[in-house]
Design a protein around this motif. Sequence first.
Motif, PDB file in Angstrom:
ATOM      1  N   GLU A  28       6.560  -5.869  -7.275  1.00 42.83           N
ATOM      2  CA  GLU A  28       4.894  -5.482  -7.337  1.00 42.83           C
ATOM      3  C   GLU A  28       4.403  -4.655  -6.216  1.00 42.83           C
ATOM      4  O   GLU A  28       4.764  -5.021  -5.048  1.00 42.83           O
ATOM      5  N   HIS A  30       0.931  -4.588  -4.344  1.00 43.64           N
ATOM      6  CA  HIS A  30      -0.518  -5.116  -4.490  1.00 43.64           C
ATOM      7  C   HIS A  30      -1.500  -4.046  -3.422  1.00 43.64           C
ATOM      8  O   HIS A  30      -0.717  -3.897  -2.163  1.00 43.64           O
ATOM      9  N   HIS A 215      -1.566  -4.136  -8.643  1.00 45.10           N
ATOM     10  CA  HIS A 215      -2.922  -5.225  -8.330  1.00 45.10           C
ATOM     11  C   HIS A 215      -3.666  -4.469  -7.264  1.00 45.10           C
ATOM     12  O   HIS A 215      -2.926  -4.260  -6.354  1.00 45.10           O
TER      13      HIS A 215
END
Length: 248
Positions: A28, A30, A215
Amino acid sequence: MLQIKDLHVTVDGKEILKGLSLDIGDGEVHAIMGPNGSGKSTLSYVLAGREGYEVTGGTVRYRDQDLFTLNAEERAREGVFLAFQYPVEIPGVPTATFLKTAVNAVRRHRGEAELDAMDFLKFVRARAKELEIGDDMIKRFLNVGFSGGEKKRAEILQMALLEPTLMVLDETDSGLDIDALRIVSEGINRMRGPDRSTLMITHYQRLLNYVVPDHVHVMAGGRIVRSGGKELALELEEKGYADIASAA
Ligand code: ADP
Ligand code: MG
Ligand code: MG
């Protein structure tokens, strides 16, 4: 990959991080955004293990280990890479020498053979070319007299050579002109993959046009006050931090 729970950090007797929690999964990207003084750089220093940052509460787990049981060097060997807002200058040490030492330390740790001068040069030149870094730059002393853009590109080069597992980038976009921003962003994007996670700390939204995060979090007053998807960055650009921080 990284699990931060209720982290409290004090610097010089002053509490800067006040209960920060953040969970970053494998692969991921972020982004943490937030106004000046909200504690973004403090978070990156604590993750790096810099002295003078006292953890007074909370936990940080990195790949199922307690991050705080590892010293700064061990964190780097375990694949944590931090690109700081203000890269240090090292007079007397050519960039290539610095990079070769760092790369071989990591290779030793992984049980891989060290690269000799010829192999290292091939490796570094291939990666440097992608970042539009020439031989002249890697022969110069690390960061000494480098422009803002050159420092950031040198840092991304170091990251590309070390192949870390967790990349933490503190304001890697600050002071970059549009061409340098593109080169640096492409360098970060090339490194994205299922087993590597990224935490990008930025004050401005523009980096996130190039490196699109999974995110986005807003930090204010030492904690995360709002989280969302990539659209949150656009909302911030439009409304500013004041509204979002006060609504939280
Ligand atoms: P950001 O990166 O979000 O701009 P920082 O983490 O650099 O924020 O700083 C957060 C707060 O901590 C600021 O109010 C700053 O003045 C304070 N701070 C940072 N370092 C120190 C220090 N060594 N001593 C006292 N206060 C500090
Ligand atoms: Mg997630
Ligand atoms: Mg900062």
